[in-house]
Write an enzyme that holds these catalytic residues in place. Structure first.
Site, mmCIF file in Angstrom:
data_model
loop_
_atom_site.group_PDB
_atom_site.id
_atom_site.type_symbol
_atom_site.label_atom_id
_atom_site.label_comp_id
_atom_site.label_asym_id
_atom_site.label_seq_id
_atom_site.Cartn_x
_atom_site.Cartn_y
_atom_site.Cartn_z
ATOM 1 N N ASP A 69 -84.958 17.810 -5.722
ATOM 2 C CA ASP A 69 -85.622 18.393 -4.552
ATOM 3 C C ASP A 69 -84.980 17.953 -3.237
ATOM 4 O O ASP A 69 -84.485 16.824 -3.135
ATOM 5 C CB ASP A 69 -87.103 17.980 -4.577
ATOM 6 C CG ASP A 69 -87.946 18.832 -3.660
ATOM 7 O OD1 ASP A 69 -87.475 19.897 -3.222
ATOM 8 O OD2 ASP A 69 -89.093 18.433 -3.369
ATOM 9 N N ASN A 72 -90.018 29.641 -8.941
ATOM 10 C CA ASN A 72 -88.961 29.906 -7.950
ATOM 11 C C ASN A 72 -88.755 31.402 -7.692
ATOM 12 O O ASN A 72 -88.143 31.779 -6.695
ATOM 13 C CB ASN A 72 -87.635 29.256 -8.363
ATOM 14 C CG ASN A 72 -87.608 27.754 -8.160
ATOM 15 O OD1 ASN A 72 -86.905 27.025 -8.862
ATOM 16 N ND2 ASN A 72 -88.378 27.249 -7.197
HETATM 17 C C1 FPP Z 1 -85.035 22.158 -4.717
HETATM 18 O O1 FPP Z 1 -84.698 22.101 -3.363
HETATM 19 C C2 FPP Z 1 -84.020 22.774 -5.506
HETATM 20 C C3 FPP Z 1 -84.153 23.928 -6.211
HETATM 21 C C4 FPP Z 1 -85.370 24.710 -6.287
HETATM 22 C C5 FPP Z 1 -83.033 24.441 -6.951
HETATM 23 C C6 FPP Z 1 -82.536 23.630 -8.081
HETATM 24 C C7 FPP Z 1 -81.419 22.733 -7.790
HETATM 25 C C8 FPP Z 1 -80.143 23.056 -7.431
HETATM 26 C C9 FPP Z 1 -79.667 24.425 -7.175
HETATM 27 C C10 FPP Z 1 -79.146 21.974 -7.302
HETATM 28 C C11 FPP Z 1 -78.170 21.874 -8.364
HETATM 29 C C12 FPP Z 1 -78.321 22.828 -9.468
HETATM 30 C C13 FPP Z 1 -77.345 23.139 -10.300
HETATM 31 C C14 FPP Z 1 -77.507 24.200 -11.325
HETATM 32 C C15 FPP Z 1 -76.067 22.430 -10.193
HETATM 33 P P1 FPP Z 1 -85.534 22.941 -2.320
HETATM 34 O O2 FPP Z 1 -84.826 24.242 -2.128
HETATM 35 O O3 FPP Z 1 -86.932 23.073 -2.787
HETATM 36 O O4 FPP Z 1 -85.435 22.047 -1.041
HETATM 37 P P2 FPP Z 1 -86.547 21.855 0.092
HETATM 38 O O5 FPP Z 1 -87.786 21.349 -0.582
HETATM 39 O O6 FPP Z 1 -85.930 20.860 1.016
HETATM 40 O O7 FPP Z 1 -86.737 23.206 0.733
#
Ligand code: FPP
Length: 245
Positions: free
Chosen positions: A25, A73
């Site tokens: 996160d 998501n």
């Molecule tokens: C959370 O950050 C991340 C996600 C929902 C996506 C999953 C993770 C990644 C894409 C990183 C690496 C993945 C791979 C496949 C290498 P957020 O967008 O919720 O961040 P925020 O809470 O700061 O908005």
């Protein structure tokens, strides 16, 4: 983007968690702080995940589950959903040989549902390539949701009860596990979430009932293997009782 192993050695700890679940996160906040689009934060997260894989192997972790795309998501903007799915597909393609060379067995944990066929194909390709590896298992949780997993298990069990393959009075916890997306998954020992948020967000609820929760105040793109090792040191300060006095 390099994931060259860093020289730092893992700390000596009494107990290495067998299975670690990671909620990656803070990508959006990392990007915002730099005046970049949210997608740049996800891109920066790739290096972090790869370094954590290296660090997990170095210290002796046997199973790592990464929450790469949740069933919730889909509620993000269509642009971000499109980016995240394409990004997952590309990371799998780009990194599968490196995973294979490290001896990592990649497994997809999640449901087909609305997931793009191109992403499923890439997950299956990585699974096939790495299926004989045994250094560590990396569960890529893509289109995964804990309630969806339990709901799908209940549905499949109900079908089997109706067709007399399953006798309701014989259902045990072990029976339920057989119907989960990945029956081979072991219980989670350490549940790690970055970014300072202290929630589990529908990640592996069945498997995490006795997990030690470790919340780190670092945004995912700033994570590397030393963050994982620090989390394992925190885990070592805990006393695990599993319901015993
Ligand atoms: C959370 O950050 C991340 C996600 C929902 C996506 C999953 C993770 C990644 C894409 C990183 C690496 C993945 C791979 C496949 C290498 P957020 O967008 O919720 O961040 P925020 O809470 O700061 O908005």
């Amino acid at each position: 983007m390099s994931s060259t192993p860093k020289p730092a050695k893992p700390p000596k700890v009494k107990s290495v968690p067998n299975h670690i679940a990671v909620v990656m996160d803070g990508n959006g906040r990392w990007a915002k702080a730099r005046g970049l689009p949210r997608t740049a934060g996800h891109e920066a997260g790739e290096k972090a995940l790869l370094d954590v894989v290296h660090g997990a192997i170095a210290i002796g972790v046997k199973e790592l589950s990464a929450y790469a795309f949740s069933t919730e998501n889909w509620r993000r903007t269509p642009e971000e959903v499109k980016f995240l799915l394409g990004f997952n597909r590309d990371v799998l393609r780009r990194r599968r040989d490196e995973m294979n060379d490290l001896g990592v067995k990649v497994r997809w944990v999640g449901k087909p549902g609305r997931l793009w066929k191109s992403v499923i194909d890439e997950l299956e390709e990585a699974q096939e390539l790495t299926k004989r590896n045994s250094v560590m298992t990396l569960n890529m949780c893509v289109n995964y949701g804990g309630r969806a997993e339990i709901t799908d298990a209940m549905k499949a069990m109900a079908h089997d009860v109706r067709s007399k393959k399953l006798e309701p009075s014989a259902i045990t916890e072990k029976t339920i596990e057989k119907y989960l997306y990945s029956p081979k998954m072991s219980d989670v020992d350490m549940f790690l979430r970055t970014s300072g948020e202290q929630r589990t967000s529908n990640f592996l609820p069945w498997q995490s009932v006795y997990a030690e929760m470790v919340f780190m105040d670092v945004l995912w793109p700033d994570v590397d293997r030393t963050t994982l090792w620090r989390a394992i040191e925190i885990y070592n300060e805990r006393e695990r009782r599993f319901g015993k006095a």
